[in-house]
Design a protein around this motif. Structure first.
Motif, PDB file in Angstrom:
ATOM      1  N   VAL A   1       0.873  -1.351  -0.080  1.00  0.00           N
ATOM      2  CA  VAL A   1      -0.120   0.100  -0.300  1.00  0.00           C
ATOM      3  C   VAL A   1       0.951   1.210   0.034  1.00  0.00           C
ATOM      4  CG1 VAL A   1      -1.802   1.268   1.135  1.00  0.00           C
ATOM      5  CG2 VAL A   1      -1.955  -1.133   1.447  1.00  0.00           C
ATOM      6  N   GLU A   2       0.883   2.304  -0.937  1.00  0.00           N
ATOM      7  CA  GLU A   2       1.508   3.183  -1.170  1.00  0.00           C
ATOM      8  C   GLU A   2       0.659   4.344  -1.853  1.00  0.00           C
ATOM      9  OE1 GLU A   2       5.105   2.843  -3.755  1.00  0.00           O
ATOM     10  OE2 GLU A   2       5.613   0.876  -2.540  1.00  0.00           O
ATOM     11  N   PRO A   3       1.063   5.522  -1.627  1.00  0.00           N
ATOM     12  CA  PRO A   3       0.287   6.787  -2.090  1.00  0.00           C
ATOM     13  C   PRO A   3       0.153   6.722  -3.440  1.00  0.00           C
ATOM     14  CG  PRO A   3       2.199   7.528  -0.623  1.00  0.00           C
ATOM     15  CD  PRO A   3       2.254   6.028  -0.604  1.00  0.00           C
ATOM     16  N   GLY A   4      -1.081   7.368  -3.871  1.00  0.00           N
ATOM     17  CA  GLY A   4      -1.178   7.545  -5.439  1.00  0.00           C
ATOM     18  C   GLY A   4      -1.358   6.365  -6.200  1.00  0.00           C
ATOM     19  N   THR A   5      -0.653   6.458  -7.436  1.00  0.00           N
ATOM     20  CA  THR A   5      -0.860   5.446  -8.538  1.00  0.00           C
ATOM     21  C   THR A   5       0.255   4.507  -8.278  1.00  0.00           C
ATOM     22  OG1 THR A   5       0.494   6.543 -10.036  1.00  0.00           O
ATOM     23  CG2 THR A   5      -1.944   6.870 -10.024  1.00  0.00           C
ATOM     24  N   MET A   6       1.348   4.589  -7.366  1.00  0.00           N
ATOM     25  CA  MET A   6       2.231   3.674  -6.971  1.00  0.00           C
ATOM     26  C   MET A   6       3.103   3.371  -8.351  1.00  0.00           C
ATOM     27  SD  MET A   6       0.342   1.085  -4.618  1.00  0.00           S
ATOM     28  CE  MET A   6      -1.092   0.840  -5.671  1.00  0.00           C
ATOM     29  N   GLY A   7       3.266   4.434  -9.112  1.00  0.00           N
ATOM     30  CA  GLY A   7       4.216   4.320 -10.362  1.00  0.00           C
ATOM     31  C   GLY A   7       3.633   3.648 -11.476  1.00  0.00           C
ATOM     32  N   MET A   8       2.105   3.205 -11.303  1.00  0.00           N
ATOM     33  CA  MET A   8       1.473   2.483 -12.361  1.00  0.00           C
ATOM     34  C   MET A   8       1.199   3.233 -13.777  1.00  0.00           C
ATOM     35  SD  MET A   8      -0.833  -0.281 -10.742  1.00  0.00           S
ATOM     36  CE  MET A   8      -1.738   0.884  -9.535  1.00  0.00           C
ATOM     37  N   ALA A   9       1.563   2.779 -14.984  1.00  0.00           N
ATOM     38  CA  ALA A   9       1.204   3.478 -15.924  1.00  0.00           C
ATOM     39  C   ALA A   9      -0.441   3.087 -16.074  1.00  0.00           C
ATOM     40  CB  ALA A   9       1.736   2.948 -17.195  1.00  0.00           C
ATOM     41  N   VAL A  10      -1.086   3.936 -17.070  1.00  0.00           N
ATOM     42  CA  VAL A  10      -2.616   3.954 -17.102  1.00  0.00           C
ATOM     43  C   VAL A  10      -3.148   2.918 -17.453  1.00  0.00           C
ATOM     44  CG1 VAL A  10      -4.588   5.086 -18.382  1.00  0.00           C
ATOM     45  CG2 VAL A  10      -2.737   6.683 -17.585  1.00  0.00           C
ATOM     46  N   PRO A  11      -2.493   1.988 -18.598  1.00  0.00           N
ATOM     47  CA  PRO A  11      -3.219   0.817 -19.114  1.00  0.00           C
ATOM     48  C   PRO A  11      -3.172  -0.332 -17.934  1.00  0.00           C
ATOM     49  CG  PRO A  11      -1.637   1.593 -20.509  1.00  0.00           C
ATOM     50  CD  PRO A  11      -1.493   2.500 -19.538  1.00  0.00           C
ATOM     51  N   LEU A  12      -1.909  -0.213 -16.949  1.00  0.00           N
ATOM     52  CA  LEU A  12      -1.714  -1.126 -16.132  1.00  0.00           C
ATOM     53  C   LEU A  12      -2.869  -0.933 -14.795  1.00  0.00           C
ATOM     54  CD1 LEU A  12      -0.681  -3.717 -14.407  1.00  0.00           C
ATOM     55  CD2 LEU A  12       1.227  -1.890 -13.399  1.00  0.00           C
ATOM     56  N   PHE A  13      -2.954   0.405 -14.761  1.00  0.00           N
ATOM     57  CA  PHE A  13      -3.932   0.778 -13.566  1.00  0.00           C
ATOM     58  C   PHE A  13      -5.398   0.508 -14.111  1.00  0.00           C
ATOM     59  CE2 PHE A  13      -6.862   3.872 -11.842  1.00  0.00           C
ATOM     60  CZ  PHE A  13      -6.508   4.075 -10.410  1.00  0.00           C
ATOM     61  N   LEU A  14      -5.699   0.489 -15.153  1.00  0.00           N
ATOM     62  CA  LEU A  14      -7.158   0.534 -15.481  1.00  0.00           C
ATOM     63  C   LEU A  14      -7.355  -1.212 -15.697  1.00  0.00           C
ATOM     64  CD1 LEU A  14      -7.882   2.893 -18.463  1.00  0.00           C
ATOM     65  CD2 LEU A  14      -8.623   2.889 -16.187  1.00  0.00           C
ATOM     66  N   ALA A  15      -6.393  -2.016 -15.946  1.00  0.00           N
ATOM     67  CA  ALA A  15      -6.588  -3.458 -15.825  1.00  0.00           C
ATOM     68  C   ALA A  15      -6.821  -3.813 -14.377  1.00  0.00           C
ATOM     69  CB  ALA A  15      -5.251  -4.133 -16.287  1.00  0.00           C
ATOM     70  N   LEU A  16      -5.990  -3.341 -13.361  1.00  0.00           N
ATOM     71  CA  LEU A  16      -6.176  -3.707 -12.189  1.00  0.00           C
ATOM     72  C   LEU A  16      -7.324  -2.921 -11.451  1.00  0.00           C
ATOM     73  CD1 LEU A  16      -2.625  -3.347 -10.643  1.00  0.00           C
ATOM     74  CD2 LEU A  16      -3.744  -5.251 -11.213  1.00  0.00           C
ATOM     75  N   TRP A  17      -7.568  -1.882 -12.082  1.00  0.00           N
ATOM     76  CA  TRP A  17      -9.088  -1.227 -11.468  1.00  0.00           C
ATOM     77  C   TRP A  17     -10.282  -1.963 -11.976  1.00  0.00           C
ATOM     78  CZ3 TRP A  17     -10.448   2.741  -8.473  1.00  0.00           C
ATOM     79  CH2 TRP A  17     -11.721   3.197  -8.664  1.00  0.00           C
ATOM     80  N   LEU A  18     -10.272  -2.526 -13.016  1.00  0.00           N
ATOM     81  CA  LEU A  18     -11.219  -3.574 -13.697  1.00  0.00           C
ATOM     82  C   LEU A  18     -11.417  -4.700 -12.988  1.00  0.00           C
ATOM     83  CD1 LEU A  18     -13.597  -3.415 -15.897  1.00  0.00           C
ATOM     84  CD2 LEU A  18     -11.963  -4.661 -17.300  1.00  0.00           C
ATOM     85  N   VAL A  19     -10.387  -5.146 -12.685  1.00  0.00           N
ATOM     86  CA  VAL A  19     -10.361  -6.516 -11.802  1.00  0.00           C
ATOM     87  C   VAL A  19     -10.777  -6.262 -10.522  1.00  0.00           C
ATOM     88  CG1 VAL A  19      -8.994  -8.283 -10.839  1.00  0.00           C
ATOM     89  CG2 VAL A  19      -8.456  -7.631 -13.098  1.00  0.00           C
ATOM     90  N   MET A  20     -10.623  -5.212  -9.853  1.00  0.00           N
ATOM     91  CA  MET A  20     -10.986  -4.644  -8.595  1.00  0.00           C
ATOM     92  C   MET A  20     -12.668  -4.403  -8.636  1.00  0.00           C
ATOM     93  SD  MET A  20      -7.995  -2.069  -7.516  1.00  0.00           S
ATOM     94  CE  MET A  20      -9.045  -0.965  -6.400  1.00  0.00           C
ATOM     95  N   MET A  21     -13.189  -3.919  -9.708  1.00  0.00           N
ATOM     96  CA  MET A  21     -14.723  -3.719  -9.779  1.00  0.00           C
ATOM     97  C   MET A  21     -15.403  -4.844  -9.843  1.00  0.00           C
ATOM     98  SD  MET A  21     -14.861  -0.338  -9.318  1.00  0.00           S
ATOM     99  CE  MET A  21     -13.646  -0.707  -8.308  1.00  0.00           C
ATOM    100  N   VAL A  22     -14.811  -5.876 -10.497  1.00  0.00           N
ATOM    101  CA  VAL A  22     -15.315  -7.109 -10.829  1.00  0.00           C
ATOM    102  C   VAL A  22     -15.420  -7.726  -9.584  1.00  0.00           C
ATOM    103  CG1 VAL A  22     -14.893  -9.418 -11.742  1.00  0.00           C
ATOM    104  CG2 VAL A  22     -14.729  -7.605 -13.315  1.00  0.00           C
ATOM    105  N   ALA A  23     -14.397  -7.793  -8.658  1.00  0.00           N
ATOM    106  CA  ALA A  23     -14.402  -8.382  -7.439  1.00  0.00           C
ATOM    107  C   ALA A  23     -15.275  -7.744  -6.243  1.00  0.00           C
ATOM    108  CB  ALA A  23     -12.839  -8.223  -6.668  1.00  0.00           C
TER     109      ALA A  23
END
Length: 258
Positions: A21-43
Motif C-alpha cells: 500500500v503506497e500513495p497515489g498510483t504507485m508508479g503504475m502506467a494508465v493501462p496497468l492501472f485500468l486493468a487492475l481497477w477493472l479486476v477490482m470492480m469485478v471483485a
C-alpha cells in the motif's frame, strides 16, 4: 458471476500482496492501472450487481436458451463495467494528483484524507445517493422500461444505464480508496461489504446513513496524529517520499516501475 468475482478477489489479493500500500498510483502506467481497477470492480461490484443482471437476462429472454441468456448477461455486464472503467480514469487522475501533493507536501496528507472522508460522508447523506440507491434496490420498473429499447445493443445500453445509477450510488465509497490505499485489500473488502448490504439488505438505506455519519466522524479523526497511520495508509510513505518517475526510466512488462 460468483466464480468470476471469487477469481477477481484472488487475483487482486495476490497483486496487492506483491505491491503493498503506497500513495497515489504507485508508479503504475494508465493501462496497468485500468486493468487492475477493472479486476477490482469485478471483485467488489459483481456480488451486488449479479441479481440485477440475471433478472434482466431471464426476464427479457425467458423463452431463449441458456446460452442466449448467458450472452445477454455478458452484454449487460460489459456495459456496466464500461462505466466503472471510465470512472477508473477519474480515479487515476485523483491518485496522481494525490501522489504529487503528498510527495511535495507531506503535511497535506491528513487534510486530503479528511476531505475524502468528508466528501464520502456528505455523498452518503445526500439526495443523489437516495435516488440512485432506490433504483439499485428496486430496479424492476426501470428494467421494464428498458424492454422497449430497440434490440440492437440493448443489453449493453441497459448495463450502461444501470452502471450510471450504481456509480451515482457508490462513487463516494470509491473515493475512500484514496486515503485508504487503492491496493488495500481490507479497505476494498469493507467497501464491497457496504455496497452489497446497502443494495440487498432490508436495512440498507439505514446502513447508508449510518455509514455517512461514521465517515464524517473519521474525517475529523484524520487530523488527529495517533490515528493517522492506520486511517491514512494511502497517504503516507513511511517517511520516505516516492521519487517521481523520470522520462526514459525502465518499466517492467506490466508497465510499472521495477
Amino acid at each position: 458471476m460468483a466464480v468470476i468475482a471469487a477469481l477477481a478477489w484472488t487475483l487482486t489479493t495476490a497483486q496487492a500482496r506483491d505491491m503493498g500500500v503506497e500513495p497515489g498510483t504507485m508508479g503504475m502506467a494508465v493501462p496497468l492501472f485500468l486493468a487492475l481497477w477493472l479486476v477490482m470492480m469485478v471483485a467488489m461490484m459483481f456480488p451486488s450487481v449479479a441479481p440485477v443482471a440475471l433478472t434482466w437476462a431471464r426476464g427479457i429472454a425467458r423463452r431463449s436458451t441458456g446460452a442466449v441468456r448467458a450472452g445477454r448477461t455478458a452484454a449487460f455486464v460489459s456495459g456496466y463495467l464500461l462505466v466503472w472503467t471510465a470512472f477508473g480514469l477519474v480515479a487515476y487522475g485523483l491518485l496522481a494528483l494525490t501522489d504529487a501533493l503528498v510527495r511535495d507536501h507531506p503535511d497535506a496528507g491528513p487534510w486530503i484524507g479528511a476531505g475524502a472522508f468528508a466528501l464520502a460522508g456528505l455523498q452518503q447523506l445526500g439526495p443523489l445517493k437516495n435516488v440512485c440507491l432506490r433504483h439499485c434496490r428496486s430496479p424492476m420498473l426501470q428494467l421494464t422500461r428498458y424492454a422497449h429499447y430497440r434490440p440492437r445493443a440493448r443489453d449493453v445500453r441497459v448495463g450502461l444505464h444501470h452502471g450510471l445509477y450504481c456509480l451515482g450510488c457508490c462513487w463516494g465509497l470509491m473515493i475512500l480508496l484514496v486515503p485508504l490505499g487503492v491496493m488495500n485489500v481490507a479497505a476494498m473488502a469493507a467497501v464491497a461489504a457496504v455496497v452489497f448490504l446497502e443494495k440487498l439488505w432490508r436495512h440498507g438505506p439505514a446502513l447508508s446513513r449510518v455509514a455517512g455519519v461514521a465517515f464524517l466522524v473519521l474525517a475529523a479523526l484524520c487530523l488527529v496524529d495517533p490515528v493517522q497511520d492506520w486511517l491514512l495508509p494511502g497517504l503516507t510513505t513511511d517517511g520516505t517520499p516516492m521519487e517521481p518517475m523520470r522520462p526514459g526510466e525502465p518499466m517492467d512488462d506490466m508497465g510499472a516501475r521495477p
